[in-house]
Design an enzyme around this catalytic site. Structure first.
Site, PDB file in Angstrom:
ATOM      1  N   ASP A 112       8.261   7.312  -1.251  1.00 13.40           N
ATOM      2  CA  ASP A 112       7.427   7.709  -0.099  1.00 13.40           C
ATOM      3  C   ASP A 112       6.059   7.072  -0.282  1.00 13.40           C
ATOM      4  O   ASP A 112       5.485   7.096  -1.380  1.00 13.40           O
ATOM      5  CB  ASP A 112       7.308   9.240  -0.085  1.00 13.40           C
ATOM      6  CG  ASP A 112       6.520   9.753   1.105  1.00 13.40           C
ATOM      7  OD1 ASP A 112       7.134  10.376   1.997  1.00 13.40           O
ATOM      8  OD2 ASP A 112       5.292   9.498   1.156  1.00 13.40           O
ATOM      9  N   GLU A 150       7.844   6.970   6.548  1.00 13.35           N
ATOM     10  CA  GLU A 150       7.397   6.017   5.522  1.00 13.35           C
ATOM     11  C   GLU A 150       8.136   6.258   4.226  1.00 13.35           C
ATOM     12  O   GLU A 150       7.666   5.980   3.142  1.00 13.35           O
ATOM     13  CB  GLU A 150       5.866   6.081   5.411  1.00 13.35           C
ATOM     14  CG  GLU A 150       5.239   7.064   4.444  1.00 13.35           C
ATOM     15  CD  GLU A 150       5.474   8.557   4.702  1.00 13.35           C
ATOM     16  OE1 GLU A 150       6.443   8.904   5.403  1.00 13.35           O
ATOM     17  OE2 GLU A 150       4.696   9.353   4.176  1.00 13.35           O
TER      18      GLU A 150
HETATM   19  P1  GH3 Z   1       1.464  11.730   0.983  1.00 14.54           P
HETATM   20  O1  GH3 Z   1       0.910  10.821  -0.004  1.00 14.54           O
HETATM   21  O2  GH3 Z   1       1.564  13.104   0.597  1.00 14.54           O
HETATM   22  O3  GH3 Z   1       2.859  11.270   1.379  1.00 14.54           O
HETATM   23  O4  GH3 Z   1       0.586  11.624   2.246  1.00 14.54           O
HETATM   24  P2  GH3 Z   1       0.874  11.034   3.588  1.00 14.54           P
HETATM   25  O5  GH3 Z   1      -0.240  10.927   4.434  1.00 14.54           O
HETATM   26  O6  GH3 Z   1       1.697   9.727   3.436  1.00 14.54           O
HETATM   27  O7  GH3 Z   1       1.985  12.015   4.203  1.00 14.54           O
HETATM   28  P3  GH3 Z   1       2.123  12.643   5.593  1.00 14.54           P
HETATM   29  O8  GH3 Z   1       3.550  13.175   5.634  1.00 14.54           O
HETATM   30  O9  GH3 Z   1       1.043  13.607   5.830  1.00 14.54           O
HETATM   31  O10 GH3 Z   1       1.986  11.470   6.624  1.00 14.54           O
HETATM   32  C1  GH3 Z   1       2.940  10.537   6.855  1.00 14.54           C
HETATM   33  C2  GH3 Z   1       2.454   9.606   7.833  1.00 14.54           C
HETATM   34  O11 GH3 Z   1       3.315   8.467   7.964  1.00 14.54           O
HETATM   35  C3  GH3 Z   1       2.338  10.202   9.144  1.00 14.54           C
HETATM   36  C4  GH3 Z   1       2.770   9.164  10.087  1.00 14.54           C
HETATM   37  O12 GH3 Z   1       1.834   8.741  11.010  1.00 14.54           O
HETATM   38  C5  GH3 Z   1       3.075   7.983   9.243  1.00 14.54           C
HETATM   39  N1  GH3 Z   1       4.190   7.292   9.713  1.00 14.54           N
HETATM   40  C6  GH3 Z   1       5.503   7.692   9.697  1.00 14.54           C
HETATM   41  N2  GH3 Z   1       6.291   6.743  10.258  1.00 14.54           N
HETATM   42  C7  GH3 Z   1       5.470   5.724  10.641  1.00 14.54           C
HETATM   43  C8  GH3 Z   1       5.728   4.466  11.292  1.00 14.54           C
HETATM   44  O13 GH3 Z   1       6.840   4.092  11.609  1.00 14.54           O
HETATM   45  N3  GH3 Z   1       4.644   3.637  11.509  1.00 14.54           N
HETATM   46  C9  GH3 Z   1       3.392   4.009  11.142  1.00 14.54           C
HETATM   47  N4  GH3 Z   1       2.403   3.146  11.352  1.00 14.54           N
HETATM   48  N5  GH3 Z   1       3.187   5.177  10.560  1.00 14.54           N
HETATM   49  C10 GH3 Z   1       4.178   6.038  10.304  1.00 14.54           C
HETATM   50 MG    MG Z   2       3.558   9.735   2.308  1.00 14.74          MG
HETATM   51 MG    MG Z   3       6.312  11.353   3.739  1.00 16.33          MG
END
Ligand code: GH3
Ligand code: MG
Ligand code: MG
Length: 595
Positions: free
Chosen positions: A466, A509
């Site tokens: 992740d 992600e």
């Molecule tokens: P942590 O280190 O705990 O994982 O913190 P984090 O911010 O990565 O985790 P969190 O689950 O709070 O946020 C995940 C983010 O990933 C939120 C979302 O906007 C982003 N994200 C998920 N899928 C995509 C994507 O396909 N494209 C983009 N640009 N961002 C994405």
């Molecule tokens: Mg993350």
């Molecule tokens: Mg995550």
């Protein structure tokens, strides 16, 4: 003066001078009474018959006849007059009685027993309308004698020929009775001569041939024809059919009256059967030839048509007559002539047969496609003619072309469908942003590898990762920049993974790497390698790291989701322990031991 026998009856006296005159003549003169008893005779009697007059006077004239003569004459007169004529003086005098002098050929037995032929003239003598007697003049006996001898010899020769001829021969009376038949005819028909004499030709003709036979005989008798030939059937005594070639002519007397019919009858049963068999077989072949649906042609050695069948004419629009000596090149399409001539020349040079496909041109210019077989017929060691059998395949060729087109289209469509299916499958199994396998594929692979692991006891490990603090990345640099990070990260994972490893986007992600036949240590080392690859890669905006969880399938994990949970737990541990690190479900110890 010659001796003059004097009849005592005054009625038969004759003037001496008259007697002398008669004696000087060359004919025999005889006078009889009404019953044919000789009452007077003179003339060349002694010279030609050897008799003295007094030896004959008082004897019946008929006693001078050759045996059989009277019977024959009586028979012929009976049939002619349609009533019975007695075998006796009546047979010699019946016509004279009617008032006309009767003239006929006759054979008189001479004193020495030799037969003499004479032309007899019998005239009735009447007194007061009452028949008193007859005069008989036997003329030209000398000349006739020579003729008679010649006739006798000739008759003997003829009789020999008649008796020994292999051809059936017969004399038939004008009313159709067999008068005389030869042995060959008796053998042919199975009857004795006596049996035949009791029958007419109609009695033993096949019923279907009686009509025409009778008609022909009537034509003969009426003079409409003098002879005829006929193939007709007789019935053998044992009822079998005898086919014969009949040759018939009519013999007439001096006065033109029909005397008898001469018939030559050749047994042609065997020949007839052979001809019938030939005709039938010819008919069969003609039927085959004419009614064949294929086109059949026969050409001479110079390539000119000799004959063709109906199908040939129908297909090409020619009449049977137009075809005679038509050059066969005329019906071949100009572009195919060279090829057809090639085959023709090969046949002329000894090749027994060959097949050909060519275009023929109909009389009105249409083109048809034919395929066929041509063979050569040799005569005296030389090619004499060619026979060709062709089938019109125009329609079939058309259908084949359509089928070919259809097949090609189908193949095209199938190819496009396969491509579309492949594309669809790719779409269904691939993550659009990163190009990695999607979660569905990961799930399928995981199920499959999990089953294998349980069955073969192969190790199976799973790595989950992740991206760290990715939300803030998006917040800071925008979503599109975040997408670029995910793409680059996917590329790194792909480049770092082994070919057997299955790299997939797990969602958002998060990514997963399924590692078949890899134990925990191996998996941990690989996760470290991924982590380093990410951490050390050059990133456009700011350094990017990820946290890794590693789990290996244990025997108690009967469900694949247990492996995913274990990896997920490990990943959270990594997050909790500070991120940018690899963790197992129970800490790092295993991995440390392996490092
Ligand atoms: P942590 O280190 O705990 O994982 O913190 P984090 O911010 O990565 O985790 P969190 O689950 O709070 O946020 C995940 C983010 O990933 C939120 C979302 O906007 C982003 N994200 C998920 N899928 C995509 C994507 O396909 N494209 C983009 N640009 N961002 C994405
Ligand atoms: Mg993350
Ligand atoms: Mg995550």
């Amino acid at each position: 003066m010659p001796t003059i026998p004097i009849d005592t009856s005054p009625a038969w006296e004759i003037d001496v001078w008259a007697r002398n005159v008669l004696d000087a003549t060359d004919f025999v003169a005889i006078a009889t009474d009404a019953a044919g008893v000789i009452r007077w005779c003179g003339g060349a009697l002694r010279r030609h018959l050897g008799y003295h007059a007094d030896e004959l006077i008082g004897r019946a004239f008929v006693h001078l006849s050759e045996p059989g003569e009277l019977e024959r004459r009586a028979e012929s007169l009976s049939s002619e007059l349609g009533r019975r004529v007695e075998v006796g003086w009546e047979a010699m005098s019946v016509r004279a009685q009617d008032g006309q002098p009767e003239e006929f050929d006759w054979i008189i037995r001479s004193r020495g027993g030799k037969p003499f032929a004479a032309l007899l003239t019998v005239t009735a003598v009447r007194e007061d309308d009452e028949l008193t007697g007859f005069t008989v003049v036997a003329r030209d006996p000398k000349g006739l004698l020579q003729v008679e001898q010649a006739l006798q010899e000739s008759e003997e020769r003829f009789r020999g020929a008649f008796e020994h001829s292999p051809v059936g021969m017969a004399l038939v009376s004008p009313d159709g009775r067999w008068l005389q038949t030869n042995p060959a005819l008796c053998r042919m028909l199975g009857y004795t001569e006596a049996e035949l004499r009791r029958r007419t030709f109609s009695d033993i003709s096949h019923p279907d041939d009686v009509g025409v036979s009778v008609t022909r005989v009537c034509e003969l008798l009426s003079g409409a024809r003098s002879e005829y030939q006929l193939r007709k059937r007789y019935l053998h005594k044992n009822r079998r059919v005898v086919w014969s070639d009949l040759n018939v002519s009519l013999v007439r007397g001096r006065d033109g009256r029909p005397l008898h019919i001469v018939a030559q009858i050749l047994d042609v049963t065997a020949q007839h059967r052979a001809e019938e068999a030939l005709r039938e077989s010819e008919e069969r072949f003609r039927d085959l030839f004419e009614n064949a649906s294929d086109m059949i042609q026969c050409a001479d050695a110079s390539g000119h048509l000799l004959y063709v069948n109906r199908a040939w004419c129908d297909k090409l629009g020619y009449g049977e007559r137009d075809v005679q000596s038509l050059a066969q090149d005329r019906i071949i399409h100009p572009d195919d002539i060279e090829r057809c001539r090639g085959l023709f020349n090969r046949l002329m040079n000894g090749e027994p047969c060959g097949t050909v496909e060519a275009r023929f041109v109909t009389r009105d210019g249409r083109v048809i496609v034919v395929e066929g077989n041509v063979s050569c017929c040799m005569r005296d060691g030389k090619p004499a003619l060619t026979r060709g059998i062709f089938r019109d395949v125009t329609e079939r060729r058309g259908t084949e072309r359509l089928l070919d087109d259809y097949r090609r289209n189908l193949e095209d469509a199938n190819r496009r469908l396969a491509a579309a299916n492949a594309r669809l499958e790719e779409l269904a199994t691939t993550d659009a942003l990163t190009g990695l396998k999607n979660r569905m594929v990961l799930q399928q692979q995981l199920d499959e590898e999990h089953r294998r692991t349980l069955r073969y006891d192969d190790p199976l490990s799973l790595v989950l990762l992740d991206v760290d603090h990715f939300k803030s990345f998006n917040d800071t640099f925008g979503h599109p920049a975040g997408d670029e990070v995910l793409k680059q990260l996917a590329r790194l994972l792909r480049e770092t993974a082994r070919t057997t490893d299955i790299v997939a986007r797990f969602g958002g992600e998060e990514f997963a790497i399924l590692l078949p036949r890899t134990d925990y240590d191996g998996a941990f080392q690989l996760a470290e390698r991924f982590r380093l690859a990410i951490a050390s890669s050059s990133w456009e905006r700011r350094p990017v790291t990820a946290s890794f969880g590693v789990a290996t399938c244990l025997p108690e994990m009967t469900d694949p989701s247990a492996l995913v949970s274990a990896a997920d737990t490990a990943m959270y541990r990594a997050k909790q322990l500070g991120r940018n690190r690899v963790e197992g479900p129970h800490g790092k110890e295993l991995s440390l031991a392996a490092m």
